[in-house]
Design a protein around this motif. Structure first.
Motif, short mmCIF file in Angstrom:
data_model
loop_
_atom_site.label_atom_id
_atom_site.label_comp_id
_atom_site.label_asym_id
_atom_site.label_seq_id
_atom_site.Cartn_x
_atom_site.Cartn_y
_atom_site.Cartn_z
N ALA A 106 0.82 -1.14 -0.04
CA ALA A 106 -0.01 0.02 -0.02
C ALA A 106 0.91 1.47 0.11
N ILE A 107 2.08 1.23 0.83
CA ILE A 107 2.89 2.35 0.69
C ILE A 107 3.54 2.67 -0.80
N ALA A 108 3.69 1.46 -1.49
CA ALA A 108 4.33 1.76 -2.77
C ALA A 108 3.23 2.05 -3.83
N CYS A 109 2.04 1.92 -3.52
CA CYS A 109 0.71 2.49 -4.46
C CYS A 109 0.32 3.58 -3.75
N GLY A 110 0.73 4.15 -2.62
CA GLY A 110 0.18 5.46 -2.23
C GLY A 110 -1.09 5.45 -1.74
N LYS A 111 -1.73 4.15 -1.21
CA LYS A 111 -3.21 3.93 -0.93
C LYS A 111 -3.30 3.53 0.51
N ARG A 112 -4.22 3.94 1.07
CA ARG A 112 -4.72 3.38 2.41
C ARG A 112 -4.64 1.99 2.85
N TYR A 113 -5.14 1.18 1.74
CA TYR A 113 -4.94 -0.28 1.75
C TYR A 113 -5.09 -0.73 0.41
N VAL A 114 -4.87 -1.90 0.10
CA VAL A 114 -5.03 -2.39 -1.39
C VAL A 114 -6.38 -3.13 -1.43
N HIS A 115 -6.53 -4.19 -0.54
CA HIS A 115 -7.76 -4.87 -0.57
C HIS A 115 -8.35 -4.84 0.67
N CYS A 116 -8.01 -4.72 1.90
CA CYS A 116 -8.80 -4.59 2.99
C CYS A 116 -7.97 -3.88 4.09
N ASP A 117 -8.63 -3.28 5.04
CA ASP A 117 -7.95 -2.31 5.92
C ASP A 117 -6.97 -2.92 6.94
N LEU A 118 -5.67 -3.19 6.93
CA LEU A 118 -4.59 -3.85 7.62
C LEU A 118 -5.18 -3.70 9.29
N ASN A 119 -5.34 -2.52 9.60
CA ASN A 119 -5.55 -1.92 11.02
C ASN A 119 -7.10 -2.44 11.59
N ARG A 120 -7.60 -3.29 11.00
CA ARG A 120 -8.83 -3.75 11.40
C ARG A 120 -8.63 -5.58 11.55
N LEU A 121 -7.48 -6.04 11.34
CA LEU A 121 -7.54 -7.45 10.93
C LEU A 121 -6.41 -8.10 11.93
N PHE A 122 -6.15 -7.41 13.25
CA PHE A 122 -5.25 -8.13 14.06
C PHE A 122 -6.31 -8.81 14.99
N GLY A 123 -5.55 -9.77 15.93
CA GLY A 123 -6.04 -10.64 16.75
C GLY A 123 -6.77 -11.82 16.00
N GLY A 124 -6.15 -12.32 14.86
CA GLY A 124 -6.89 -13.64 14.31
C GLY A 124 -7.96 -13.08 13.38
N ARG A 125 -8.26 -11.72 13.16
CA ARG A 125 -9.38 -11.30 12.40
C ARG A 125 -9.05 -11.55 11.00
N TRP A 126 -7.72 -11.43 10.66
CA TRP A 126 -7.14 -11.67 9.27
C TRP A 126 -7.66 -13.00 8.57
N GLN A 127 -8.25 -14.06 9.63
CA GLN A 127 -8.49 -15.40 9.13
C GLN A 127 -9.67 -15.44 8.16
N GLN A 128 -10.40 -14.27 8.39
CA GLN A 128 -11.89 -13.91 7.68
C GLN A 128 -11.30 -13.63 6.07
N TYR A 129 -10.11 -13.14 5.86
CA TYR A 129 -9.72 -12.58 4.33
C TYR A 129 -8.34 -13.24 4.15
N ASP A 130 -8.09 -14.54 4.55
CA ASP A 130 -6.77 -15.05 4.42
C ASP A 130 -6.35 -15.38 3.15
N ASP A 131 -7.03 -14.96 1.95
CA ASP A 131 -6.87 -14.95 0.61
C ASP A 131 -6.23 -13.73 0.05
N HIS A 132 -6.23 -12.58 0.98
CA HIS A 132 -5.81 -11.26 0.48
C HIS A 132 -4.35 -11.18 1.20
N PRO A 133 -3.46 -10.39 0.49
CA PRO A 133 -2.22 -9.90 1.05
C PRO A 133 -2.21 -9.19 2.35
N GLU A 134 -3.15 -8.41 2.69
CA GLU A 134 -3.42 -7.46 3.88
C GLU A 134 -3.53 -8.52 4.89
N ALA A 135 -4.27 -9.53 4.88
CA ALA A 135 -4.56 -10.68 5.54
C ALA A 135 -3.18 -11.46 5.96
#
Length: 334
Positions: A90-119
């Protein structure tokens, strides 16, 4: 390695993954993850992260300057440090995020989106924190400072958001936040998917999300506006005296959350509404189908209003003033 940010954005590992100078040893652990270890024993373990949202560039630039000084040996290091550029893609693209908001995915919440790079990145950052703090002793003083800038302008230009915590906040940590020039502190009362909540909940770290100004693209930041935060970061890294505290931050606690559940969601605030804008009791804040969200207290202040979040995500927080508690009070502050 000469420049941690440029090496991260190259999407390639450095020619050497480890190195040292007269002050420290360094190890490239992964893309955007760098561990720094002083040659002398220390009692502090510090995680500093930036770029969890890729378009929030000023903290990235500021942190990279400090890392460059450390790697060059021109700045001493007095704490074990883990430096993280959170979302390199996302830094390289100048975007807040690419697929989903990384700062909502911690504590295992990334498992809902485990096919996305941010997860996958959230999982990797969780691993990095666990490895870093497990390498130290149990008596280490653990801090996590997650550096951000806000989408909107704000009545408080610099402020901190602290996660739910069941034990009192360390006095030296709160003093550091004051020395960093924060004008306000917001205390959460519920768990969340942020990076700082994860480090606080799972590793008992004193953690804070620092909002240090307005989100702007690379090359448009006036880093002199971040001088207080930079000086405070330099002090904790190098064991130097903190900048003087002119005024303690005002305190707020979260009273309710505005959540977008459906496509019918409407937030009754303009795009120009500043963070910490006050609303009187009874004001209609948002509608979502048959659901209505109103101001419940005599006066509430909005933080992070954003109607364009994904369904099920936070579209804003409402706050009440909480300046009656002393710094040494317990979990009722959170």
């Amino acid at each position: 390695m000469q420049d941690f940010l440029q090496q991260t954005l190259s999407a390639k590992p450095p020619a050497r993954a480890t190195g040292h100078n007269d002050q420290l040893s360094w190890q490239w652990l992964d893309e955007g993850i760098l561990e720094l270890t002083p040659h002398q024993p220390c009692s502090q373990a510090l995680v500093i992260s930036a770029g969890i949202h890729g378009n929030e560039t000023a903290p990235i630039e500021m942190l990279n300057q400090l890392v460059s000084e450390l790697l060059a040996g021109s700045r001493p290091l007095k704490t074990r440090a883990l430096i993280i550029f959170g979302n390199p893609q996302a830094i390289a693209c100048g975007k807040r995020y690419v697929h989903c908001d990384l700062n909502r995915l911690f504590g295992g919440r990334w498992q809902q989106y485990d096919d996305h790079p941010e997860a996958q990145r959230a999982w990797r950052l969780e691993q990095a924190l666990e490895t870093f703090w497990q390498a130290g002793c149990s008596e280490e003083n653990r801090w996590h400072l997650d550096l951000h800038t806000a989408i909107r302008d704000s009545w408080h230009t610099r402020f901190g958001v602290l996660p739910l915590r069941e034990t009192p906040w360390p006095d030296d940590f709160l003093h550091w936040l004051s020395a960093a020039g924060l004008e306000a502190l917001v205390f959460h009362r519920a768990p969340g998917g942020t990076f700082t909540h994860y480090s606080s909940q799972h590793f008992s770290a004193a953690s804070c999300t620092l909002e240090l100004g307005k989100a702007l693209p690379f090359g448009q930041n006036d880093l002199t506006q971040f001088s207080a935060a930079r000086a405070a970061l330099a002090a904790v890294l190098s064991g130097e005296p903190l900048p003087p505290v002119d005024k303690k931050p005002l305190r707020y606690r979260v009273s309710q959350q505005i959540t977008r559940f459906t496509e019918a969601f409407v937030l009754h605030m303009s795009a120009e509404t500043l963070n910490f804008t006050a609303f009187p009791q009874g004001t209609l804040l948002a509608e979502d189908g048959s659901k209505r969200c109103y101001v419940q207290q005599a006066r509430e202040y909005v933080l992070f209003p954003n109607p364009n979040v994904a369904k099920g995500q936070r579209a804003g927080l409402m706050l009440v003033e909480d300046n009656a508690h002393k710094e040494t009070s317990g979990s009722d502050r959170t």
